[in-house]
Design an enzyme around this catalytic site. Structure first.
Site, PDB file in Angstrom:
ATOM      1  N   ARG A  53       0.613  -1.209   0.111  1.00 33.11           N
ATOM      2  CA  ARG A  53      -0.066  -0.123   0.231  1.00 33.11           C
ATOM      3  C   ARG A  53       0.964   1.287  -0.070  1.00 33.11           C
ATOM      4  O   ARG A  53       0.807   2.201  -0.444  1.00 33.11           O
ATOM      5  CB  ARG A  53      -0.357   0.193   1.223  1.00 33.11           C
ATOM      6  CG  ARG A  53      -1.498   1.651   1.792  1.00 33.11           C
ATOM      7  CD  ARG A  53      -2.388   0.978   2.336  1.00 33.11           C
ATOM      8  NE  ARG A  53      -3.103   0.198   3.320  1.00 33.11           N
ATOM      9  CZ  ARG A  53      -1.994   0.518   4.015  1.00 33.11           C
ATOM     10  NH1 ARG A  53      -1.083   1.398   4.463  1.00 33.11           N
ATOM     11  NH2 ARG A  53      -2.392   0.059   5.502  1.00 33.11           N
ATOM     12  N   TYR A 105     -17.498  17.753 -13.577  1.00 33.71           N
ATOM     13  CA  TYR A 105     -17.837  16.507 -13.946  1.00 33.71           C
ATOM     14  C   TYR A 105     -18.935  15.845 -13.107  1.00 33.71           C
ATOM     15  O   TYR A 105     -18.749  16.233 -11.038  1.00 33.71           O
ATOM     16  CB  TYR A 105     -16.758  15.525 -13.638  1.00 33.71           C
ATOM     17  CG  TYR A 105     -16.654  14.146 -13.659  1.00 33.71           C
ATOM     18  CD1 TYR A 105     -17.400  13.298 -14.814  1.00 33.71           C
ATOM     19  CD2 TYR A 105     -17.099  13.154 -12.422  1.00 33.71           C
ATOM     20  CE1 TYR A 105     -17.093  12.228 -14.312  1.00 33.71           C
ATOM     21  CE2 TYR A 105     -17.076  11.778 -12.006  1.00 33.71           C
ATOM     22  CZ  TYR A 105     -16.876  11.689 -13.385  1.00 33.71           C
ATOM     23  OH  TYR A 105     -17.722  10.284 -12.813  1.00 33.71           O
ATOM     24  N   ASP A 177      -8.823  19.923 -12.464  1.00 36.13           N
ATOM     25  CA  ASP A 177      -8.972  19.063 -12.967  1.00 36.13           C
ATOM     26  C   ASP A 177      -8.225  18.946 -14.714  1.00 36.13           C
ATOM     27  O   ASP A 177      -9.712  19.422 -14.947  1.00 36.13           O
ATOM     28  CB  ASP A 177     -11.090  18.351 -12.388  1.00 36.13           C
ATOM     29  CG  ASP A 177     -10.639  16.701 -13.176  1.00 36.13           C
ATOM     30  OD1 ASP A 177     -10.105  16.020 -14.181  1.00 36.13           O
ATOM     31  OD2 ASP A 177     -11.508  16.271 -12.326  1.00 36.13           O
ATOM     32  N   LYS A 202      -9.333   7.886 -18.545  1.00 37.26           N
ATOM     33  CA  LYS A 202      -9.731   8.208 -19.320  1.00 37.26           C
ATOM     34  C   LYS A 202      -8.809   8.671 -20.492  1.00 37.26           C
ATOM     35  O   LYS A 202      -8.497   7.666 -20.859  1.00 37.26           O
ATOM     36  CB  LYS A 202     -10.322   9.591 -19.166  1.00 37.26           C
ATOM     37  CG  LYS A 202     -11.619  10.315 -17.728  1.00 37.26           C
ATOM     38  CD  LYS A 202     -12.733   8.704 -18.197  1.00 37.26           C
ATOM     39  CE  LYS A 202     -13.840   9.545 -17.158  1.00 37.26           C
ATOM     40  NZ  LYS A 202     -13.916   9.465 -16.131  1.00 37.26           N
TER      41      LYS A 202
END
Ligand SMILES: *Cc1c(COP(=O)(O)O)cnc(C)c1O
Length: 386
Positions: A53, A105, A177, A202
């Site tokens: 992690r 978004y 973003d 994306k």
């Protein structure tokens, strides 16, 4: 790549940055380090890797690669764009205020209106086209300005340089973003922003087969907080997903060139089509912020919105008649996608706010893929005839 050289072009960085042959075998591709833990020679005596992690070589390579592409000193990867956003907001505390551009978004809107208010972080949505408007809504506890440009789905542009310059005078951080542009077409940090965020699902992933997120910054203090939160919250991507990310960035520049080329050609063609009322695309001279697009973006990308004549009925019929364009949410893949924001991606936004933003019944959003442009035009043309 033997050593990282800052003056290399993005096309070279996309392929090489952050990666070196595997020291054990010489494998040219970074292996998928599918391991949860690392053996220590004795307590605390290890090779810099303790637990996956916190430390994973495949993830580190992707983080270095994306940071280089954004011109950021530091980069962190997450299990999704939403995980990246959540981790970023967890760096703020109860009582802090965020100013966010409207027309964001849908998942960002959901986090800011449904999740973070419960933790005492309030968000005001505003039209960022004028600095006066931003100034008016800035409060003494405003800690972050959140920008998405081009906006989704209406492709309005926000002047990153201007907003960042204003924010600096008030000691407010700016996050952009950059998902719609990818690091190839726009670099917010070079325009004065403090943080850049991507849904790597994306354009960075580019093949519609992986979900992921990224945050880059050159601010050491911010990076340390985010890195602590990345490990503490734990929304990290898997080694396989990081490998897929590395595989994808190798062609990012070539894909973005073709997305932009197809985008421009399709938008221009749609603008002259008798059954289309209006086309919005930053690469068209008719875009109200065409000059800003030229200044801020290297090229115009693959996102187009248009309004079809005939309203909801016609829009639904049109979408069901397409053969090459897949009717689906998401964007940024090599294949062309098309959707109805009012019924799909932005259905969660209340109808009155949707109407105010301009998300009308005939509004269609296209993510142009990298197929042959004549085939794409022919598909839209036949579907409009129905
Ligand atoms: C998809 C998207 C997100 C969220 O990313 P996920 O990977 O789906 O969690 C955030 N911002 C923008 C602009 C997006 O398109």
């Amino acid at each position: 790549m033997k050593e990282h050289k800052a003056n290399l072009h993005k096309d070279t960085l996309a392929i090489h940055a952050g990666q070196s042959p595997d020291p054990t075998t010489g494998a040219i591709m970074t292996p998928i380090y599918q391991t949860s833990t690392y053996v220590q020679d004795g307590p605390g005596i290890h090779k810099g890797f303790e637990y996956s992690r916190t430390h994973n070589p495949t993830r580190f390579a992707l983080e270095r690669n994306l940071a280089a592409l954004e011109g950021a000193k530091y980069g962190l990867c997450f299990s999704s764009g939403c995980a990246a956003m959540s981790t970023a907001i967890h760096s703020f505390k109860s009582g802090d205020h965020i100013l966010c551009c409207d027309d964001v978004y849908g998942g960002t809107y959901r986090l800011f209106t449904k999740v973070f208010p419960q933790m005492g972080v309030e968000t005001t949505f505003a039209d960022f086209s004028s600095i006066q408007n931003i100034e008016k809504l800035t409060k003494s506890n405003t800690k972050l300005i959140w920008i998405e440009t081009p906006t989704n789905p209406l492709l309005k542009l926000i002047d990153i340089e201007k907003v960042s310059a204003f924010a600096k005078t008030k000691g407010i951080k700016v996050l952009v973003d950059n998902t719609f542009m990818s690091p190839y077409l726009q670099n917010p940090l070079s325009l004065g922003a403090d943080l850049v965020l991507h849904s790597t699902t994306k354009y960075i992933g580019g093949h519609s087969d992986v979900v992921g997120g990224f945050i880059g910054t050159s601010d050491e203090e911010l990076h340390k907080i985010l890195q602590f939160n990345q490990n503490a919250i734990g929304a990290i991507p898997s080694p396989l997903d990081c490998f897929l990310g590395l595989r994808s960035t190798k062609t990012l520049h070539v894909r973005m060139q073709r997305h932009s080329e197809n985008g421009k050609a399709l938008a221009t063609w749609l603008e002259s089509h008798p059954q289309i009322e209006k086309v919005t695309y930053p690469g068209l001279k008719s875009h109200p912020q065409y000059d800003l697009a030229k200044r801020q973006m290297k090229d115009s990308g693959g996102m187009i919105t248009f309004v079809i004549k005939g309203g909801m009925d016609k829009a639904k019929k049109f979408l069901s008649r397409l053969n090459i364009f897949a009717c689906a949410e998401s964007l940024g893949g090599v294949e062309s996608l098309i959707e109805h924001p009012g019924l799909m991606t932005h259905a969660g936004i209340p109808a009155d706010i949707r109407a105010k933003l301009g998300i009308v019944d005939g509004l269609i959003r296209v993510s142009v893929g990298i197929e042959n442009i004549d085939d794409l035009k022919a598909d839209i043309d036949q579907a409009l005839k129905g």
